[in-house]
Design a protein around this motif. Sequence first.
Motif, PDB file in Angstrom:
ATOM      1  N   THR A 137       0.805  -1.218   0.000  1.00  0.00           N
ATOM      2  CA  THR A 137       0.000   0.000   0.000  1.00  0.00           C
ATOM      3  C   THR A 137       0.839   1.270   0.000  1.00  0.00           C
ATOM      4  O   THR A 137       0.315   2.355   0.227  1.00  0.00           O
ATOM      5  CB  THR A 137      -0.932   0.012   1.223  1.00  0.00           C
ATOM      6  OG1 THR A 137      -0.160  -0.221   2.404  1.00  0.00           O
ATOM      7  CG2 THR A 137      -1.985  -1.058   1.110  1.00  0.00           C
ATOM      8  N   GLY A 138       2.138   1.141  -0.257  1.00  0.00           N
ATOM      9  CA  GLY A 138       2.968   2.334  -0.355  1.00  0.00           C
ATOM     10  C   GLY A 138       2.952   3.155   0.916  1.00  0.00           C
ATOM     11  O   GLY A 138       3.159   2.638   2.016  1.00  0.00           O
ATOM     12  N   ILE A 139       2.680   4.449   0.780  1.00  0.00           N
ATOM     13  CA  ILE A 139       2.762   5.354   1.924  1.00  0.00           C
ATOM     14  C   ILE A 139       1.760   5.031   3.019  1.00  0.00           C
ATOM     15  O   ILE A 139       1.927   5.467   4.163  1.00  0.00           O
ATOM     16  CB  ILE A 139       2.603   6.824   1.483  1.00  0.00           C
ATOM     17  CG1 ILE A 139       1.225   7.060   0.854  1.00  0.00           C
ATOM     18  CG2 ILE A 139       3.721   7.222   0.521  1.00  0.00           C
ATOM     19  CD1 ILE A 139       0.942   8.532   0.549  1.00  0.00           C
ATOM     20  N   TRP A 140       0.719   4.250   2.694  1.00  0.00           N
ATOM     21  CA  TRP A 140      -0.268   3.885   3.709  1.00  0.00           C
ATOM     22  C   TRP A 140       0.110   2.620   4.478  1.00  0.00           C
ATOM     23  O   TRP A 140      -0.553   2.270   5.451  1.00  0.00           O
ATOM     24  CB  TRP A 140      -1.642   3.706   3.072  1.00  0.00           C
ATOM     25  CG  TRP A 140      -2.252   4.988   2.615  1.00  0.00           C
ATOM     26  CD1 TRP A 140      -2.959   5.889   3.358  1.00  0.00           C
ATOM     27  CD2 TRP A 140      -2.220   5.526   1.281  1.00  0.00           C
ATOM     28  NE1 TRP A 140      -3.343   6.955   2.590  1.00  0.00           N
ATOM     29  CE2 TRP A 140      -2.916   6.765   1.302  1.00  0.00           C
ATOM     30  CE3 TRP A 140      -1.667   5.091   0.073  1.00  0.00           C
ATOM     31  CZ2 TRP A 140      -3.075   7.564   0.167  1.00  0.00           C
ATOM     32  CZ3 TRP A 140      -1.814   5.889  -1.050  1.00  0.00           C
ATOM     33  CH2 TRP A 140      -2.514   7.101  -1.008  1.00  0.00           C
ATOM     34  N   VAL A 183       7.767  11.042   1.681  1.00  0.00           N
ATOM     35  CA  VAL A 183       8.385  12.325   1.353  1.00  0.00           C
ATOM     36  C   VAL A 183       7.725  12.910   0.114  1.00  0.00           C
ATOM     37  O   VAL A 183       7.273  12.181  -0.781  1.00  0.00           O
ATOM     38  CB  VAL A 183       9.911  12.155   1.155  1.00  0.00           C
ATOM     39  CG1 VAL A 183      10.207  11.277  -0.046  1.00  0.00           C
ATOM     40  CG2 VAL A 183      10.625  13.491   1.045  1.00  0.00           C
ATOM     41  N   GLN A 184       7.646  14.236   0.074  1.00  0.00           N
ATOM     42  CA  GLN A 184       7.009  14.931  -1.033  1.00  0.00           C
ATOM     43  C   GLN A 184       8.035  15.209  -2.145  1.00  0.00           C
ATOM     44  O   GLN A 184       9.215  15.417  -1.871  1.00  0.00           O
ATOM     45  CB  GLN A 184       6.416  16.252  -0.539  1.00  0.00           C
ATOM     46  CG  GLN A 184       5.421  16.067   0.599  1.00  0.00           C
ATOM     47  CD  GLN A 184       4.989  17.382   1.206  1.00  0.00           C
ATOM     48  OE1 GLN A 184       4.493  18.265   0.498  1.00  0.00           O
ATOM     49  NE2 GLN A 184       5.154  17.513   2.514  1.00  0.00           N
ATOM     50  N   HIS A 185       7.530  15.227  -3.383  1.00  0.00           N
ATOM     51  CA  HIS A 185       8.426  15.391  -4.529  1.00  0.00           C
ATOM     52  C   HIS A 185       7.718  16.178  -5.629  1.00  0.00           C
ATOM     53  O   HIS A 185       6.594  15.855  -6.006  1.00  0.00           O
ATOM     54  CB  HIS A 185       8.840  14.015  -5.058  1.00  0.00           C
ATOM     55  CG  HIS A 185       9.746  14.081  -6.244  1.00  0.00           C
ATOM     56  ND1 HIS A 185      11.035  14.568  -6.176  1.00  0.00           N
ATOM     57  CD2 HIS A 185       9.561  13.716  -7.538  1.00  0.00           C
ATOM     58  CE1 HIS A 185      11.603  14.498  -7.375  1.00  0.00           C
ATOM     59  NE2 HIS A 185      10.729  13.994  -8.211  1.00  0.00           N
ATOM     60  N   LEU A 236       6.253  13.621   5.258  1.00  0.00           N
ATOM     61  CA  LEU A 236       4.818  13.637   5.534  1.00  0.00           C
ATOM     62  C   LEU A 236       4.490  12.418   6.375  1.00  0.00           C
ATOM     63  O   LEU A 236       5.046  11.341   6.159  1.00  0.00           O
ATOM     64  CB  LEU A 236       4.022  13.582   4.220  1.00  0.00           C
ATOM     65  CG  LEU A 236       2.501  13.442   4.350  1.00  0.00           C
ATOM     66  CD1 LEU A 236       1.893  14.775   4.750  1.00  0.00           C
ATOM     67  CD2 LEU A 236       1.880  12.926   3.060  1.00  0.00           C
ATOM     68  N   THR A 237       3.611  12.593   7.330  1.00  0.00           N
ATOM     69  CA  THR A 237       3.127  11.457   8.112  1.00  0.00           C
ATOM     70  C   THR A 237       1.734  11.093   7.623  1.00  0.00           C
ATOM     71  O   THR A 237       0.756  11.784   7.935  1.00  0.00           O
ATOM     72  CB  THR A 237       3.092  11.792   9.612  1.00  0.00           C
ATOM     73  OG1 THR A 237       4.401  12.169  10.044  1.00  0.00           O
ATOM     74  CG2 THR A 237       2.625  10.586  10.415  1.00  0.00           C
ATOM     75  N   VAL A 274       3.706  12.119  -3.308  1.00  0.00           N
ATOM     76  CA  VAL A 274       4.339  11.554  -2.119  1.00  0.00           C
ATOM     77  C   VAL A 274       4.707  10.103  -2.395  1.00  0.00           C
ATOM     78  O   VAL A 274       3.891   9.339  -2.911  1.00  0.00           O
ATOM     79  CB  VAL A 274       3.397  11.629  -0.896  1.00  0.00           C
ATOM     80  CG1 VAL A 274       4.108  11.115   0.361  1.00  0.00           C
ATOM     81  CG2 VAL A 274       2.908  13.055  -0.691  1.00  0.00           C
ATOM     82  N   PHE A 275       5.935   9.734  -2.055  1.00  0.00           N
ATOM     83  CA  PHE A 275       6.346   8.342  -2.179  1.00  0.00           C
ATOM     84  C   PHE A 275       7.072   7.923  -0.909  1.00  0.00           C
ATOM     85  O   PHE A 275       7.440   8.756  -0.079  1.00  0.00           O
ATOM     86  CB  PHE A 275       7.221   8.119  -3.420  1.00  0.00           C
ATOM     87  CG  PHE A 275       8.506   8.905  -3.442  1.00  0.00           C
ATOM     88  CD1 PHE A 275       9.613   8.500  -2.699  1.00  0.00           C
ATOM     89  CD2 PHE A 275       8.621  10.039  -4.226  1.00  0.00           C
ATOM     90  CE1 PHE A 275      10.802   9.211  -2.726  1.00  0.00           C
ATOM     91  CE2 PHE A 275       9.813  10.765  -4.257  1.00  0.00           C
ATOM     92  CZ  PHE A 275      10.904  10.346  -3.496  1.00  0.00           C
TER      93      PHE A 275
END
Length: 411
Positions: free
Chosen positions: A213-216, A233-235, A284-285, A328-329
């Motif tokens: 689920t990646g960032i989740w 992290v944001q990109h 990012l959280t 975000v990744f």
Amino acid sequence: MSSSTGNRAGEEVLIVGAGVVGASVAYHLTRLGHDRVTVLDARDRAVLSGSTGLAPGFVGQLSATPELTVLAKDSVAAYRALSDTAPAPVFWQVGCLEVATGPASLEQAHQDVEQGRQAGLEARVLDAAETVALAPALVDPDRALGGLFMPSDGAADPAALTHVLVEAAEKGGARFHFGTPVQALETEAGRVVGVRAGEDGRLLRADRVVLATGIWGPVLAAQAGLRLPMVAVQHPYLFTEELPGLDDTPIDAPIVRYPEHTVYTRRHGRRYGLGSYAHTPLPLTPSAALASAELPFSESDFGSALEEATSLVPAFRTAPRGRHLNGVFAMTPDELPLVGPAAGLAGLWLAEAAWVTQAGGVGRQLAHMLLGTGELLVDPDRLAPDRFASWSDQKVRETALAQYQGIYEAH
């Protein structure tokens, strides 16, 4: 390729997440003859709300980390095969061109040729004129001293690629349920036995559950008392407007990278796109309430990085600006994905912190691990999810963020 799943043939595998990584795991499981596969995803089938849907599609194989190179090479092989059989291409082997704008970068290009040779990848150094000729809209003849060209790299359409993986997995017997958010992992006696899913939170049982689920991923894992050592992290990525000199051809020149400046750029049909890592990392959280991996875009968040990046690339100096993305990744402290069984929580497996570049190889690696075939691409200890077990949360976070520009260099 093995077609036997041994004594695990009857076990139900439930995958959470139908982005490119989850779809790849399902695809490779079915390719190995295992059809007891269920994949759940909160989104609509036609919409990729996670990082996959925002990815620029660059698939570069040569990495400073050998495991990433192996996984990326396997991904390219899989994407080429899928593209050859799909109704329309999903991967274009246009190559990657790394532009040297300084002597040190040009010297590194010569070293990378040897590294590529050792990894079984063709690479060659070009002079300035050859470098410009390969991608004149993206390479400044006044800045380029030469370049490194890797012809077997390419560009994917991440959304189309994912849909092709899903369809191929379905033909192999996998079942995908979209619009089915997973609310929690279900545990009994210290073991994951399924998930609570859907608006009614119904229990769906499985012998093994895979988080893709990646960032989740950390959100679901934390509910079961498990920490995943990864940071979101944001990109930034930006496009030009559609340009009159371009048609709908997805890409007709190499992906172009500027290693000294941590900038990359490519054609997207009628537009050009560009991304930069030359800014202060923005962590990012994530939470369960976060519905998309795309955040509001504020150019001030990225400092002068985008202005400097666009000044490098000829096409961006005069073209009107188009869509801006803040995607975000997920990343880990050593840039390697988390692939394998979760320590301390039996029944849970991970395919996390992987990008499109390595998703094909990660899917193959985890499928073989799940089925116990022994046919692994890389040493599983190098990808083991518990390899940072002794690290504090602060050390995981600080080290991962310090690697943000390093990720560019390693990929």
